[in-house]
Design a protein around this motif. Structure first.
Motif, short mmCIF file in Angstrom:
data_model
loop_
_atom_site.label_atom_id
_atom_site.label_comp_id
_atom_site.label_asym_id
_atom_site.label_seq_id
_atom_site.Cartn_x
_atom_site.Cartn_y
_atom_site.Cartn_z
N LEU A 131 0.81 -1.21 0.00
CA LEU A 131 0.00 0.00 0.00
C LEU A 131 0.85 1.26 0.00
CD1 LEU A 131 -1.32 0.73 3.56
CD2 LEU A 131 -0.09 -1.38 3.10
N THR A 183 -2.30 -5.54 -5.48
CA THR A 183 -3.37 -6.48 -5.13
C THR A 183 -3.66 -7.50 -6.22
OG1 THR A 183 -5.03 -4.89 -5.92
CG2 THR A 183 -4.49 -4.85 -3.56
N GLY A 237 -1.38 -7.59 -1.44
CA GLY A 237 -2.38 -7.14 -0.48
C GLY A 237 -3.57 -8.09 -0.43
N VAL A 275 -7.35 -7.56 0.23
CA VAL A 275 -8.37 -6.52 0.31
C VAL A 275 -9.73 -7.16 0.02
CG1 VAL A 275 -6.85 -4.58 -0.23
CG2 VAL A 275 -7.87 -5.89 -2.10
N CYS A 323 -2.67 -7.26 5.24
CA CYS A 323 -4.02 -6.73 5.35
C CYS A 323 -4.13 -5.86 6.59
CB CYS A 323 -5.06 -7.85 5.38
SG CYS A 323 -5.12 -8.78 6.93
N GLY A 362 -6.96 3.50 3.89
CA GLY A 362 -7.31 3.79 2.51
C GLY A 362 -8.03 5.12 2.35
N PHE A 392 -5.68 1.11 -1.24
CA PHE A 392 -5.83 -0.04 -0.36
C PHE A 392 -7.12 0.10 0.46
CE2 PHE A 392 -4.23 -3.26 2.68
CZ PHE A 392 -3.60 -4.12 1.79
N LYS A 393 -7.57 -1.02 1.02
CA LYS A 393 -8.78 -1.01 1.85
C LYS A 393 -8.66 -2.12 2.88
CE LYS A 393 -13.13 0.34 2.73
NZ LYS A 393 -13.32 -0.39 3.99
N ASN A 394 -9.10 -1.83 4.10
CA ASN A 394 -9.09 -2.83 5.16
C ASN A 394 -10.17 -3.89 4.93
OD1 ASN A 394 -10.48 -0.19 5.95
ND2 ASN A 394 -11.53 -1.64 7.29
N VAL A 395 -10.00 -5.03 5.62
CA VAL A 395 -10.97 -6.12 5.53
C VAL A 395 -11.76 -6.22 6.83
CG1 VAL A 395 -9.67 -7.50 3.88
CG2 VAL A 395 -9.21 -7.78 6.33
N GLU A 450 -14.18 -11.17 5.67
CA GLU A 450 -13.23 -11.12 4.55
C GLU A 450 -11.86 -11.65 4.99
OE1 GLU A 450 -15.48 -7.23 2.62
OE2 GLU A 450 -13.79 -6.98 4.02
#
Length: 456
Positions: free
Chosen positions: A93, A100, A125, A127, A147, A153, A160-163, A167
């Motif tokens: 990230l 990703t 990543g 995500v 992660c 993000g 990027f994005k958290n889970v 997920e």
């Protein structure tokens, strides 16, 4: 004939420090002996200096491509070379696009080619949208995956994005099949977001207020939850940047219970404390936050006791404007730190606290290389890459902005006096940095693709 002989060195080996000589041939360590008699093309006199394996930094952010104005491969890898790092595993990230899928991996590799002064491997990543991309990235040679369970993000396309927990569970099941390691940023998203919003509403604005909005229990709760899911799925996990002994304790309990887990912390949790942060300002803002002196003292005890496996810099740079905020909650949450991981920890740990250089080499180089499958790295031993850092314990200097090699020359360590000095860094036997001489004319870093045999 050897390429290089290093004489009069205090070599920091896996189990001991020895006064010995080291011979290099074809980029590899070929001889370690009391005295090397065979001829060599060159010699290095290391009198009075320690020679350690080059740091293997498994927590490093380069922002190229997409945010290259934050940090590029050339400047970031020069800072690492000057600081004694010879190999890094790059986080997926801070670049746009984030790493990703295989296509974004190849973008990163293209950007790095010809610019890196040290060797490197990539992380993929995990995500919310890329479960189908995890196995192809594994086959393409990522060293691990990363992660967040904390909010991250910008929301920009490709960022990027958290889970969430579901997920994470689904991703861990896939990585358990491939045998890959998952690196996890552990903070409770709902709690830290809510506490941060409340602090803002109350007019809080200092860095210490930011620290207070992310208390220890919010980190520990996330660590425990992640470890429980790892146990259920059988996924190998590496808990990133632990800031407190309570989190380390939770991981150690999980390991005893059969979870394949490892503990990472960062130099800034040992070198800085909450009580100093408001004077330093947002340059010292990071997540999880830097905690108080009492916490710091306990972390030093845990390091000395061998409870911490790995130290990574978590170098997460940005432009000046992203740190120059009146309200600390608005500032970018990351430190520019990789140039001072080795020397500052050698000074504070070995010189000031009597920690063995063997232990320091283990957490900076040997353990990360082994955990992340970098089989030729991380140790002064016959057959390993001749990746070496020379440290003179008799020199000292003060960290100043003009001496930093980052693209944006700011650091939370500015003004700190460090009682030792990196004088030389070798990558596969070649000098990539020499104090007073600078860097090699050509960037010599190479990509490492981690094979399946390393994923165990």
């Amino acid at each position: 004939m050897l390429d290089t002989i290093i004489r009069n060195a205090r070599l920091v080996l896996r189990h001991e420090v020895v006064n010995a000589e080291l011979g290099i041939r074809d980029g590899k360590i070929a001889v370690i002996a009391d005295r090397i008699a065979e001829p060599a093309a060159a010699e290095i006199d290391a009198a009075g200096q320690y020679v350690l394996p080059g740091m293997v930094d498994v927590h490093m952010h380069i922002s190229e491509p997409g945010r290259t104005e934050w940090e590029g491969y050339e400047t970031g890898s020069q800072a690492m070379a000057a600081g004694g790092t010879t190999c890094f595993v790059e986080m997926p990230l801070n670049t746009i696009p984030a790493t990703t899928d295989v296509a974004s991996m190849e973008l990163k590799i293209g950007a790095a080619t010809g610019q890196c002064h040290v060797d490197y491997a990539l992380m993929g990543g995990l995500v919310p949208w890329n479960f189908d991309d995890l196995k192809p990235m594994s086959q393409a040679g990522v060293a691990a995956y990363k992660c967040f369970v904390a909010t991250c993000g910008s929301g920009k396309p490709g960022d990027f994005k958290n889970v969430n927990d579901f997920e994470l569970y689904e991703g861990m099941k896939i990585l358990a099949e491939t045998g890959d390691l998952l690196v996890i940023h552990c903070e409770n998203a709902a709690l830290t977001d809510g506490l941060g919003k409340k602090a803002r509403a109350e007019g809080k604005s200092k860095v210490s207020d930011y620290v207070a909005s992310r208390p220890v229990f919010t980190e520990v709760e996330a660590v425990q939850r992640v470890l429980l899911i790892a146990k259920e799925t059988g996924c190998r996990v590496h808990i990133a940047h632990n800031s407190c002994p309570e989190a380390v304790d939770a991981i150690q309990r999980a390991i005893a219970d059969g979870v394949d887990a490892s503990v990472e912390s960062c130099p800034h949790y040992f070198l800085l404390a909450t009580e100093e942060l408001d004077a330093i300002g947002a340059r010292a803002k990071c997540s999880p936050p830097i905690r108080d002196y009492a916490n710091q003292a306990r972390m030093w005890d845990y390091l000395a006791q061998g409870k911490i496996d790995i130290l990574g810099s978590d170098h997460s740079p940005c432009t000046f404007d992203l740190k120059d905020k009146e309200n600390a909650f608005d500032a970018w949450g990351g430190l520019s730190a990789c140039q001072n991981s080795v020397d500052a920890m050698f000074d504070a740990g070995v010189k000031q606290r009597g920690i063995s250089p063997v232990l320091l080499a283990r957490v900076l180089a040997t353990n990360p290389a082994e955990r992340f499958g970098l089989k030729d790295k991380g140790e002064i031993a016959i057959g390993k890459d001749a990746d070496l850092v020379f440290i003179d314990p008799a020199q000292s200097y003060t960290v100043k902005a003009e001496g930093l090699y980052y693209k944006n020359k700011h650091s939370a360590y500015e003004g700190r006096e460090i009682g030792c000095r990196v004088t030389r860094t070798l990558l596969r036997g070649h000098a990539i940095f020499e104090l007073g001489q600078g860097f090699a004319a050509r960037a010599q870093g190479q990509l490492i693709r981690v094979g399946k045999q390393a994923r165990s």
